[in-house]
Design an enzyme around this catalytic site. Structure first.
Site, short mmCIF file in Angstrom:
data_model
loop_
_atom_site.label_atom_id
_atom_site.label_comp_id
_atom_site.label_asym_id
_atom_site.label_seq_id
_atom_site.Cartn_x
_atom_site.Cartn_y
_atom_site.Cartn_z
N TYR A 1 1.59 60.52 -10.53
CA TYR A 1 1.20 59.37 -9.69
C TYR A 1 2.43 58.69 -9.09
CZ TYR A 1 -1.07 54.91 -8.50
OH TYR A 1 -1.54 53.79 -7.85
N LYS B 1 3.57 58.17 -5.18
CA LYS B 1 3.68 56.84 -4.57
C LYS B 1 5.11 56.57 -4.07
CE LYS B 1 -0.65 55.50 -4.91
NZ LYS B 1 -1.49 55.39 -3.71
N THR C 1 -10.17 47.00 -10.59
CA THR C 1 -11.05 47.71 -9.65
C THR C 1 -11.91 48.70 -10.43
OG1 THR C 1 -9.42 49.45 -9.33
CG2 THR C 1 -9.28 47.58 -7.81
N SER D 1 -11.96 51.87 -10.41
CA SER D 1 -11.25 53.02 -10.98
C SER D 1 -10.49 52.63 -12.24
CB SER D 1 -10.29 53.65 -9.96
OG SER D 1 -9.20 52.82 -9.71
N ARG E 1 -10.95 54.14 -16.00
CA ARG E 1 -9.84 54.62 -16.82
C ARG E 1 -9.87 53.99 -18.20
NH1 ARG E 1 -5.19 53.11 -13.62
NH2 ARG E 1 -6.52 52.71 -11.83
N ARG F 1 0.93 43.52 -20.27
CA ARG F 1 2.15 43.83 -19.52
C ARG F 1 2.27 42.98 -18.26
NH1 ARG F 1 0.62 49.96 -17.22
NH2 ARG F 1 -0.63 49.20 -15.49
P1 NAD Z 1 -11.13 52.30 -6.59
O1 NAD Z 1 -11.41 53.31 -7.61
O2 NAD Z 1 -11.62 50.96 -6.86
O3 NAD Z 1 -11.69 52.88 -5.23
C1 NAD Z 1 -11.35 54.16 -4.89
C2 NAD Z 1 -12.24 54.65 -3.75
O4 NAD Z 1 -11.67 55.87 -3.30
C3 NAD Z 1 -13.66 54.95 -4.19
O5 NAD Z 1 -14.58 54.32 -3.33
C4 NAD Z 1 -13.74 56.47 -4.08
O6 NAD Z 1 -15.03 56.95 -3.72
C5 NAD Z 1 -12.71 56.77 -3.01
N1 NAD Z 1 -12.20 58.13 -3.02
C6 NAD Z 1 -11.88 58.89 -4.10
N2 NAD Z 1 -11.48 60.11 -3.69
C7 NAD Z 1 -11.52 60.11 -2.34
C8 NAD Z 1 -11.21 61.07 -1.34
N3 NAD Z 1 -10.80 62.32 -1.67
N4 NAD Z 1 -11.37 60.74 -0.04
C9 NAD Z 1 -11.80 59.50 0.31
N5 NAD Z 1 -12.10 58.55 -0.60
C10 NAD Z 1 -11.97 58.86 -1.91
O7 NAD Z 1 -9.55 52.33 -6.27
P2 NAD Z 1 -8.46 51.16 -6.24
O8 NAD Z 1 -8.06 50.89 -7.66
O9 NAD Z 1 -8.88 50.03 -5.37
O10 NAD Z 1 -7.23 51.93 -5.57
C11 NAD Z 1 -7.06 52.01 -4.17
C12 NAD Z 1 -5.62 52.39 -3.88
O11 NAD Z 1 -4.75 51.41 -4.45
C13 NAD Z 1 -5.17 53.73 -4.45
O12 NAD Z 1 -4.29 54.36 -3.55
C14 NAD Z 1 -4.42 53.33 -5.71
O13 NAD Z 1 -3.47 54.29 -6.10
C15 NAD Z 1 -3.77 52.05 -5.24
N6 NAD Z 1 -3.35 51.16 -6.33
C16 NAD Z 1 -4.27 50.66 -7.21
C17 NAD Z 1 -3.84 49.85 -8.25
C18 NAD Z 1 -4.81 49.29 -9.26
O14 NAD Z 1 -4.36 48.76 -10.28
N7 NAD Z 1 -6.10 49.35 -9.03
C19 NAD Z 1 -2.48 49.55 -8.39
C20 NAD Z 1 -1.58 50.06 -7.47
C21 NAD Z 1 -2.02 50.88 -6.44
#
Ligand code: NAD
Length: 247
Positions: free
Chosen positions: A148, A152, A183, A185, A189, A207
């Site tokens: 990951y 990133k 969120t 996801s 997890r 953390r």
């Molecule tokens: P989430 O799980 O809440 O939402 C993810 C969405 O992505 C879902 O609607 C899912 O259907 C969609 N998805 C999955 N695979 C896909 C694909 N192949 N094509 C199109 N859509 C797809 O996610 P989130 O936690 O809001 O994360 C969104 C972004 O933010 C990601 O890039 C993640 O790495 C980044 N991010 C999240 C966090 C965190 O703590 N949640 C922290 C840093 C960065």
């Protein structure tokens, strides 16, 4: 008039979490939003929340689908590349398939989307690309986020490079690096860890110097700023929004 009035925005992974909050923030700011996700049901419920949101199913790992979508989408002023996948583990726990899948969803997707959207932006003399990175990247070494973090960090390089290449032609490109945000996801997890769910949540919040996780709306506010003309002097920058985690 809103901060994005008259602008057309394309988002990936807009069905849930940060992408969904951002699609709503963009629409509330006056943008016409084309929200995409792999999950059609999630998109249907999003579209029901605001009349300026239209939706289309898009798997970001499908370059032909990206080309087809951008080819019919009309003008795009704002691209928010939000799709991302979290693989957990050290290098020893990362097989080649997981490594490749991480790059496919997190990096290759942005290559294809930026490349498809840029010519139109250049033709119209401007645009804003916002790419989703993370504090777990070149910013901070985070345990068990090997693949990951590598992806990133690649997002940061890709972002700065696009910004440098098109800075004189009106296209801005910036990255967002969240800390831990609550969120769907993240909830998945935590469930997948099994065992004591309360202890698992505590391990994520402990953390955090603020003693709490981020909210999707707190990331959407930054994406909205970077998408808008308020950020017209800002390009090639990496914006940390992490409740002080990396400080
Ligand atoms: P989430 O799980 O809440 O939402 C993810 C969405 O992505 C879902 O609607 C899912 O259907 C969609 N998805 C999955 N695979 C896909 C694909 N192949 N094509 C199109 N859509 C797809 O996610 P989130 O936690 O809001 O994360 C969104 C972004 O933010 C990601 O890039 C993640 O790495 C980044 N991010 C999240 C966090 C965190 O703590 N949640 C922290 C840093 C960065």
């Amino acid at each position: 008039s809103g901060r994005l009035s008259g602008k057309h925005a394309l988002l990936t992974a807009a069905g849930a979490g940060i992408g969904r909050a951002t699609a709503l923030a963009f629409a509330q700011a006056g943008a016409s939003v084309l929200a995409t996700d792999i999950d059609g049901d999630a998109l249907a419920s999003l579209a029901a929340e605001h009349p300026s949101i239209t939706t289309q199913v898009l798997d970001v790992t499908d370059p032909a689908a990206i080309a087809a979508l951008v080819g019919t989408a009309g003008s795009i002023d704002v691209l928010f590349n939000c799709a991302g996948y979290v693989h957990a583990g050290t290098i020893l726990e990362t097989d080649e398939a997981s490594w490749k899948r991480s790059f496919s969803i997190n990096v290759d997707s942005m290559f294809h989307l930026c490349k498809a959207v840029l010519p139109g932006m250049l033709e119209r003399g401007g645009g804003s690309i916002v790419n989703m990175s993370s504090v777990a990247s070149s910013i901070k070494g985070v345990p068990n986020r090997f693949a990951y973090s590598a992806t990133k960090a690649a997002v940061i390089g890709l972002t700065r490079s696009i910004a440098a290449d098109f800075v004189a032609r009106g296209v801005r490109c910036n990255a967002i690096c969240p800390g831990t945000v609550k969120t769907p996801s993240l909830e998945q997890r935590v469930r997948a860890l099994g065992g004591d769910q309360e202890a698992a949540w505590r391990s994520f919040t402990d953390r955090q110097p603020m003693g709490r996780l981020g909210r999707p709306e707190e990331i959407a506010a930054l994406a909205l700023y970077l998408a808008s003309d308020e950020a017209s002097f800002t390009t090639g920058t990496i914006h940390v929004v992490d409740g002080g985690w990396s400080n």
